[in-house]
Design a protein around this motif. Structure first.
Motif, short mmCIF file in Angstrom:
data_model
loop_
_atom_site.label_atom_id
_atom_site.label_comp_id
_atom_site.label_asym_id
_atom_site.label_seq_id
_atom_site.Cartn_x
_atom_site.Cartn_y
_atom_site.Cartn_z
N VAL A 37 1.07 -1.27 -0.16
CA VAL A 37 -0.16 0.04 -0.07
C VAL A 37 0.90 1.26 -0.17
O VAL A 37 0.63 2.13 -0.61
CB VAL A 37 -0.94 0.09 1.28
N SER A 40 1.82 2.84 -3.15
CA SER A 40 1.04 3.11 -4.19
C SER A 40 0.27 4.45 -3.80
O SER A 40 -0.37 5.28 -4.49
CB SER A 40 -0.21 2.18 -4.30
N ILE A 41 0.54 5.18 -2.60
CA ILE A 41 0.25 6.26 -2.34
C ILE A 41 1.30 7.27 -1.59
O ILE A 41 2.37 6.90 -1.43
CB ILE A 41 -0.84 6.21 -1.19
N ASN A 45 -0.24 10.71 2.99
CA ASN A 45 -1.51 9.77 3.14
C ASN A 45 -1.50 8.62 3.82
O ASN A 45 -2.39 8.04 4.41
CB ASN A 45 -2.18 9.53 1.64
N TYR A 46 -0.36 7.98 3.42
CA TYR A 46 -0.19 6.44 4.27
C TYR A 46 0.01 6.92 5.81
O TYR A 46 -0.63 6.00 6.51
CB TYR A 46 1.34 6.21 3.92
N TRP A 49 -3.89 7.85 7.23
CA TRP A 49 -4.84 6.96 7.12
C TRP A 49 -4.41 5.45 7.72
O TRP A 49 -5.51 4.65 8.05
CB TRP A 49 -5.50 6.89 5.84
N LEU A 76 -11.23 4.98 4.73
CA LEU A 76 -10.56 3.71 4.10
C LEU A 76 -11.80 2.90 3.17
O LEU A 76 -11.63 2.38 2.23
CB LEU A 76 -10.27 3.02 5.38
N LYS A 79 -12.09 5.48 -0.11
CA LYS A 79 -11.00 5.83 -0.80
C LYS A 79 -9.96 4.52 -1.12
O LYS A 79 -9.58 4.46 -2.19
CB LYS A 79 -10.35 6.98 -0.06
N TYR A 80 -9.92 3.72 -0.01
CA TYR A 80 -8.56 2.72 -0.09
C TYR A 80 -9.04 1.50 0.11
O TYR A 80 -8.04 0.59 -0.23
CB TYR A 80 -7.61 3.22 0.72
N LEU A 83 -7.60 -0.86 -2.88
CA LEU A 83 -6.16 -0.96 -2.72
C LEU A 83 -5.87 -1.84 -1.76
O LEU A 83 -5.00 -2.96 -1.60
CB LEU A 83 -5.30 0.34 -2.50
#
Length: 482
Positions: A37, A40-41, A45-46, A49, A76, A79-80, A83
């Motif tokens: 994860v 990818s961001i 942001n990591y 969140w 989460l 948005k995520y 992912l």
């Protein structure tokens, strides 16, 4: 003989794992998924969140993730979620669904501690260390992670200047190379180097006050101090340090109040011969909206760049990581990873962690065809090229401008250079025609595109900093292909 040796090594590693713990724990599964994860961001942001999350339960293909509050749960889910599910399914096809609940279970932490105490065999303790993928054992006093040391820092031509400067700082902090400003692309080892310096200084002199913070943390501290009316307390904390280490300093750009506070903190420390160590993804001259008074101070010390590791160095990095985990992989597997992940050490380690997760789940060393499958989401198409949209997006992010400004008719002074760089990269990286370039960047005539490309080509012949900017943009470009 060489093939037989490789086979024997693989069999030995498999034997060792078969006599260790057989299944990946929920914590190990989650930390491995988070490793994917994170690639990818954005870092911000990591942290925002996914901090304080963990797997609460895993039953019949259903994963329940514990989150700290309702806002994180909603974000989460909306948005995520795709992912997260994808990252988990890459590790275990049995996982069919992910849900989120607000929970903070102290009893789980207590249970983990009890389990750790029940390990009696040395190999069990070693395995625990091997598969602690996140390896977060932060020193609460300094915020330094002890796993970042020079013992596992691979030195080669791409980082030898930064390493040499670091060694000089360690020998005489505050008096040699102050500030030390290290810059390089994403995942090249800047954080490792900075924290290794801090750990070495702390080891040599436990009495020294050292702190490591990201620029986001420093900004948050300033905002919180203003809100609580505790600016004096904040100033006292940072200005009493013997060594101040700030990672990703480029994120201070545009934050006027934070820059102002950092400027005064910088001056206080510098005047008292206290060591300041900074990192960035670009040199000071290329940081947009950074106050000139800060830029000049950054340039007043030692500026050292970290480039991209060559093939041989990438192999050494992978072998060093495996050695730390007491594992081995066939040369064919290491060559495959090193050939296809060329610019990002973090991605190298991420790929290796995926393979280690496979070994843990299956109690066997994967063959080459399995390795290709395991890494298909990381190395899906090694020869994949970027697009004109991605070039425009990355250039805009690098120069901190709105992408729409590059594609409309705006004539603002601060847009001219980024637009010219975008035109040059469209020509160099995609071999786009001049009419195509002009049409995509403001509907301009092809002669404008020709002029922009020729201007950048001529300027970079006599401007090393422009060449550095272009290389950093290319690194971002090919590390962020969607």
């Amino acid at each position: 003989m060489k093939v037989e040796g490789r086979k024997l090594n693989a069999e030995t590693a498999t034997f060792n794992l078969l006599h260790s713990k057989s299944f990946m724990t929920n914590e190990e599964l989650w930390q491995t998924a988070l490793g994917e994860v994170e690639l990818s961001i954005s870092k911000a942001n990591y942290i925002t969140w996914f901090r304080s999350t963990n797997i609460l339960s895993k039953k019949a293909g259903q994963i329940t993730i514990s989150v700290p509050n309702a806002f994180t749960k909603e974000w989460l889910e909306n948005k995520y979620n795709k992912l997260v599910l994808k990252s988990l399914r890459n590790l275990s096809k049995e996982i069919k669904e992910v849900s989120y609940v607000i929970s903070y279970r102290k009893e789980e932490i207590g249970e983990k501690k009890k389990k750790k105490k029940t390990f009696a065999k040395p190999e069990a303790q070693i395995l625990e260390e091997q598969l602690d993928f996140n390896q977060v054992k932060i020193d609460k006093k300094t915020s330094l992670n002890p796993r970042y040391s020079f013992d596992n820092f691979v030195v080669a031509s791409f980082n030898e200047l930064a390493h040499a400067a670091a060694q000089s700082v360690i020998k005489n902090p505050g008096n040699t190379y102050n500030p030390l400003f290290v810059y390089g692309g994403v995942g090249t080892g800047k954080t490792h180097l900075l924290q290794a310096i801090g750990n070495e200084i702390a080891k040599a002199n436990a009495a020294k006050k050292i702190t490591y913070v990201s620029s986001e943390k420093f900004t948050d501290d300033v905002i919180s101090a203003i809100g609580r009316g505790e600016m004096d307390k904040l100033k006292s904390h940072y200005r009493k340090m013997d060594v101040l280490i700030i990672d990703d300093i480029q994120f201070l750009a545009g934050k006027e109040k934070t820059q102002d506070e950092f400027f005064h903190t910088f001056n206080t420390l510098y005047e008292n011969n206290k060591q300041i160590i900074l990192s960035s993804d670009r040199p000071p001259k290329a940081i947009p909206t950074l106050e000139e008074r800060l830029r000049s101070r950054f340039e007043g010390g030692m500026i050292a760049d970290i480039g991209c590791p060559d093939f041989e160095t990438r192999i050494v990095i992978l072998k060093t990581k495996l050695k730390d985990l007491s594992l081995e992989l066939p040369d064919e597997a290491l060559n495959y990873i090193a050939n296809n992940i060329q610019k990002n050490i973090r991605e190298l380690e991420g790929a290796l962690n995926r393979i280690i997760a496979f070994i843990k789940l299956n109690n066997s060393i994967p063959i080459q065809s399995q390795i290709v499958k395991i890494l298909k989401n990381i190395i899906s198409n090694p020869q994949k090229r970027t697009t004109h949209k991605n070039i425009i997006k990355v250039v805009a992010e690098f120069y901190d401008v709105n992408p729409s400004y590059l594609t409309n008719r705006s004539r603002k002074k601060e847009i001219v250079r980024p637009r010219q760089v975008a035109m040059y990269l469209l020509r160099e990286e995609l071999k786009s025609s001049y009419p195509f370039i002009g049409s995509k960047l403001g509907g301009r005539d092809h002669t404008t595109a020709i002029y922009a490309c020729e201007k950048i080509i001529k300027e970079k012949e006599n401007n090393d900093s422009l060449e550095e900017e272009l290389n950093l943009i290319r690194q971002r470009l090919y590390n962020n292909i969607p």
